[in-house]
Design a protein around this motif. Structure first.
Motif, PDB file in Angstrom:
ATOM      1  N   LYS A 123       0.919  -1.374  -0.033  1.00  0.00           N
ATOM      2  CA  LYS A 123       0.046  -0.090   0.001  1.00  0.00           C
ATOM      3  C   LYS A 123       0.768   1.225   0.112  1.00  0.00           C
ATOM      4  O   LYS A 123       0.414   2.055  -0.621  1.00  0.00           O
ATOM      5  CB  LYS A 123      -1.029  -0.035   1.174  1.00  0.00           C
ATOM      6  CG  LYS A 123      -2.183  -0.961   1.182  1.00  0.00           C
ATOM      7  CD  LYS A 123      -3.030  -0.877   2.471  1.00  0.00           C
ATOM      8  CE  LYS A 123      -3.837   0.148   2.382  1.00  0.00           C
ATOM      9  NZ  LYS A 123      -4.766   0.448   1.324  1.00  0.00           N
ATOM     10  N   ARG A 126       2.289   1.628  -3.599  1.00  0.00           N
ATOM     11  CA  ARG A 126       1.163   2.185  -4.604  1.00  0.00           C
ATOM     12  C   ARG A 126       1.011   3.544  -4.407  1.00  0.00           C
ATOM     13  O   ARG A 126       0.527   4.285  -5.153  1.00  0.00           O
ATOM     14  CB  ARG A 126       0.133   1.466  -4.512  1.00  0.00           C
ATOM     15  CG  ARG A 126       0.297   0.025  -5.173  1.00  0.00           C
ATOM     16  CD  ARG A 126      -1.074  -0.946  -4.844  1.00  0.00           C
ATOM     17  NE  ARG A 126      -2.138  -0.110  -5.729  1.00  0.00           N
ATOM     18  CZ  ARG A 126      -2.017  -0.213  -6.821  1.00  0.00           C
ATOM     19  NH1 ARG A 126      -1.499  -0.988  -7.549  1.00  0.00           N
ATOM     20  NH2 ARG A 126      -3.332   0.303  -7.652  1.00  0.00           N
ATOM     21  N   SER A 127       0.999   4.151  -3.072  1.00  0.00           N
ATOM     22  CA  SER A 127       0.636   5.439  -2.550  1.00  0.00           C
ATOM     23  C   SER A 127       1.630   6.529  -3.127  1.00  0.00           C
ATOM     24  O   SER A 127       1.413   7.520  -3.219  1.00  0.00           O
ATOM     25  CB  SER A 127       0.472   5.729  -1.206  1.00  0.00           C
ATOM     26  OG  SER A 127       1.599   5.571  -0.341  1.00  0.00           O
ATOM     27  N   ILE A 129       3.363   6.349  -6.182  1.00  0.00           N
ATOM     28  CA  ILE A 129       3.161   6.541  -7.556  1.00  0.00           C
ATOM     29  C   ILE A 129       2.352   7.692  -7.912  1.00  0.00           C
ATOM     30  O   ILE A 129       1.194   7.975  -7.660  1.00  0.00           O
ATOM     31  CB  ILE A 129       2.279   5.161  -8.174  1.00  0.00           C
ATOM     32  CG1 ILE A 129       3.438   3.908  -7.896  1.00  0.00           C
ATOM     33  CG2 ILE A 129       2.195   5.328  -9.429  1.00  0.00           C
ATOM     34  CD1 ILE A 129       2.491   2.647  -8.397  1.00  0.00           C
ATOM     35  N   ARG A 250      -7.943   4.121  -9.981  1.00  0.00           N
ATOM     36  CA  ARG A 250      -7.022   3.623  -9.087  1.00  0.00           C
ATOM     37  C   ARG A 250      -8.011   2.500  -8.070  1.00  0.00           C
ATOM     38  O   ARG A 250      -7.110   1.531  -7.609  1.00  0.00           O
ATOM     39  CB  ARG A 250      -6.654   4.598  -7.831  1.00  0.00           C
ATOM     40  CG  ARG A 250      -5.560   5.650  -8.437  1.00  0.00           C
ATOM     41  CD  ARG A 250      -4.759   6.343  -7.369  1.00  0.00           C
ATOM     42  NE  ARG A 250      -3.607   6.866  -7.856  1.00  0.00           N
ATOM     43  CZ  ARG A 250      -2.654   7.510  -6.973  1.00  0.00           C
ATOM     44  NH1 ARG A 250      -3.207   7.848  -5.726  1.00  0.00           N
ATOM     45  NH2 ARG A 250      -1.571   7.922  -7.489  1.00  0.00           N
ATOM     46  N   GLN A 253      -7.607  -0.665 -10.503  1.00  0.00           N
ATOM     47  CA  GLN A 253      -6.215  -1.059 -10.001  1.00  0.00           C
ATOM     48  C   GLN A 253      -6.170  -1.851  -8.963  1.00  0.00           C
ATOM     49  O   GLN A 253      -5.473  -2.981  -8.683  1.00  0.00           O
ATOM     50  CB  GLN A 253      -5.186  -0.313 -10.322  1.00  0.00           C
ATOM     51  CG  GLN A 253      -5.109   0.582 -11.664  1.00  0.00           C
ATOM     52  CD  GLN A 253      -4.085   1.881 -11.716  1.00  0.00           C
ATOM     53  OE1 GLN A 253      -3.537   2.101 -10.894  1.00  0.00           O
ATOM     54  NE2 GLN A 253      -3.886   2.472 -12.939  1.00  0.00           N
ATOM     55  N   GLY A 254      -6.653  -1.201  -8.084  1.00  0.00           N
ATOM     56  CA  GLY A 254      -6.498  -1.971  -6.626  1.00  0.00           C
ATOM     57  C   GLY A 254      -7.549  -2.970  -6.291  1.00  0.00           C
ATOM     58  O   GLY A 254      -7.700  -3.487  -5.151  1.00  0.00           O
TER      59      GLY A 254
END
Length: 682
Positions: A123, A126-127, A129, A250, A253-254
């Protein structure tokens, strides 16, 4: 006559008072309707929700103030306004802080903590990016202005002059969002839109044009554009559309993010680990017990056609927290009731599926609510009781039993100090020797977790408090040794099974796993004159009965190999018994133990008293792997067994065991039943 006249006047005054009261109530209800409609107009609700809410407001204003329907609609609107449609908690993704919280709350559980930290690390990455944006416009000034605006807001922006360059940029690195002009040389916006929808369907597309017409707008939206804006561009609306598309992208994607399911015996820290995860993330925490749940309306809510209808527990708890991304722990998932009266797991299939929960519809609300931001964590003692479709949506994280060493550390550093303070002692007023704590752990508890141990420590503190006030304990600090524990706490409540030192034929020791941890069992076999009957007693389940039948068939098929006559079963009955008949026994790990006990009785050869067995068998003598190896090994060490026989395919599980768990135990791995029988019989 005067009396009647006076009564009539009183009635008149009463009627006037009633009319005044009705008028007051009407004014109150009218103000209620006006007030909630004003709140709706100022509320920040999603567009699709706002349309429905305004229709309900118009309906409310038309209803009679005294009708029950008025209050039903009013309560419904109040509930919608109380839901956190846009409120979220920002995650704290500091891995070191999370590690500190987990270590402070729990001792041991290293593999569990490692998996949780991996989850948080993903997590965190990913944050970091930056969202990727492509601006396609043949006007240099227009694309440079937009580029400056979105770079200032943290976007990684690339600018191109036409659709062909946009496709090349997408091939180099796909963007989250493409903002494109409609009229461009080489490849215009509509042609670019067609390519994007065919090759990158998840990318958001916003169409801009200085030639906005209804026809072009309809054509662009029909071909798959997410938004259509005319020039000059309203930057506020453009920002809103970009943020909306970014959040949707997003979320898509998640979608494959795991739903964690903590499985293991009671009292091993599953719920408290979930609370620690919420604390480390900085999110609100909700624990919902699903034990005994049979009606799906408890989770999904009741339709408003029912009197007293209300929303389900999911939305009720989200309403209480005030944010739409809390941590929700679905506790005791394996204890949901599934029978002809109902099955609530169908709702959980939707709630835990990231493909569906972004538009979860509660029966009472009747509108989609986004649950994709919620971090769901489930717990279960016996995962075998969870339906397979539901298990497919979760990642299992196993909580193993605590070792005696871990229990001692937890008792010394956490449990005993807490109980002393609860019972009126200071931490320095009582000293309990490690041997005394080990006596409590071994003699007064029989569990994989810590709840029973915590109760016994609390019992010890209560007894010492009474002794201190009665004058039996005057000197401080009080020092307890192992020899004093039985005198203070009384006889141990549990009988700890240990292997017998007396050699017997027809008795073998087995290792089993239960939801309370590992245990040993004794399998007894006797042979008597009879007529080919296999008697099975001890409250055995169907799988255990089949294991006994398989063991007997293997011995009969291979009688010569073991020195048995071919007709040994023709005039005999064989009785297999597992003591403690009041306890139901079931599972696929006793086949080897039954075969050993049976062959010992048939041949008169005694079974090694320091050896225990676990493994399932086939008719051809193959030994199949079993689960719960860690708990079974700990049970063997606790029962003072020196050697255990396990299936060869359990080798990897044995290699992962810590030295403290093995405790000097010898482990023999076998792939054939003949090898186990040869090792077992003297």
């Amino acid at each position: 006559m005067k009396w009647f006249g006076r009564k009539s006047a009183e009635n008149t005054r009463s009627e006037e008072n009633i009319n005044d009261t009705h008028a007051g109530l009407e004014n109150v209800t009218e103000s209620m309707a006006d007030d909630i409609c004003k709140r709706v107009d100022s509320a920040d609700l999603p567009a699709n929700i706002m349309n429905t809410v305004r229709e309900e407001c118009e309906r409310l204003l038309k209803l009679d103030n005294t009708s029950p329907e008025f209050h039903i609609v009013h309560s419904y609107l109040e509930f919608i306004l109380s839901l956190p449609w846009n409120e979220t908690t920002k995650d704290d993704l500091d891995i070191q802080k999370a590690k500190g919280v987990l270590d402070a709350r729990h001792y041991g559980l290293n593999s569990v903590k490692e998996r949780i930290l991996e989850f948080l690390a993903v997590k965190n990455l990913r944050s970091r990016i930056s969202p990727n944006l492509i601006i396609a416009d043949d006007e240099v000034i227009a694309r440079e202005n937009l580029s400056i605006i979105f770079e200032h807001e943290g976007f990684a922006v690339r600018t191109v002059g036409n659709g062909l360059e946009a496709v090349a940029a997408m091939e180099e690195e796909p963007a989250d969002i493409v903002i494109t002009d409609l009229k461009m040389d080489g490849m215009d916006g509509l042609e670019l839109l067609e390519v994007l929808r065919n090759r990158w369907p998840d990318t958001g597309v916003i169409m801009l044009t200085g030639y906005a017409t209804v026809k072009t707008a309809v054509e662009a939206m029909k071909n798959g554009a997410d938004q259509y804006l005319g020039k000059p561009v309203n930057l506020t609306r453009l920002r809103e559309h970009v943020q909306d598309l970014l959040s949707r992208n997003r979320r898509i994607q998640g979608l494959q993010g795991p739903v964690l399911c903590f499985s293991g015996p009671p009292g091993t820290g599953k719920t408290s680990i979930g609370c620690a995860i919420a604390e480390s993330l900085g999110r609100e925490f909700i624990c919902m017990s699903l034990a005994g749940l049979r009606d799906e309306s408890e989770l999904r809510g009741h339709r408003r056609t029912y009197v007293g209808a209300m929303a389900g527990r999911i939305l009720q708890n989200i309403q209480k927290t005030g944010v739409r991304n809390p941590v929700i722990m679905l506790d005791e998932m394996d204890k949901i009731i599934q029978n002809f009266q109902g099955d609530a797991t169908s709702v959980l299939l939707e709630i835990l599926d990231p493909q569906q929960n972004s538009a979860f519809v509660d029966n009472y609300l009747g509108l989609p609510f986004d649950l994709s931001g919620v971090l769901f964590i489930a717990t279960a003692n016996m995962v075998e009781r969870i339906p397979e479709p539901l298990m497919d949506r979760m990642e299992m994280i196993e909580f193993s039993s605590y070792t005696p060493g871990e229990k001692l550390q937890i008792t010394q550093n956490y449990m005993l100090p807490n109980q002393l303070l609860k019972h009126g002692f200071s931490v320095n007023e009582l000293e309990v020797a490690p041997d005394a704590l080990n006596t409590i752990i071994a003699d007064y508890t029989r569990e994989a977790g810590l709840r029973g141990l915590d109760k016994q420590i609390a019992s010890l503190c209560r007894k010492l408090a009474r002794r201190r006030l009665s004058g039996q304990e005057e000197a401080l600090p009080i020092k307890l040794a192992a020899a004093e524990i039985h005198g203070i706490m009384g006889p141990p409540p549990h009988f700890s099974a240990t292997v017998t030192k007396m050699l017997k034929t027809g008795v073998a020791t087995g290792l089993v796993w239960s939801e309370n941890g590992g245990e040993i069992i004794f399998v007894e076999a006797v042979r008597m004159h009879g007529s080919k009957n296999l008697l099975l007693t001890g409250s055995l389940g169907e799988v255990l009965r089949e294991s006994a039948q398989t063991a007997l068939s293997f011995l009969r098929a291979n009688a010569g190999k073991f020195g048995l006559s071919d007709d040994f079963f023709e005039t005999s009955d064989i009785h297999i018994h597992i003591p403690a008949g009041a306890v139901t026994k079931e599972g696929p790990s006793a086949g080897v133990t039954i075969a050993v006990a049976m062959l010992s009785q048939l041949t008169g050869r005694m079974v090694r008293e320091d050896m225990a067995f676990s493994g399932e068998i086939t008719l051809h003598g193959d030994v199949l792997p079993v689960g719960g190896v860690r708990e079974k090994v700990m049970a063997a060490v606790r029962a003072r067994i020196s050697t255990i026989v396990l299936p060869a395919k359990c080798a990897q599980a044995v290699e992962q065991l810590e030295d403290e768990v093995l405790g000097g135990l010898e482990v023999r791995l076998v792939s054939r039943l003949e090898d186990a029988l040869e090792a077992a019989l003297n």
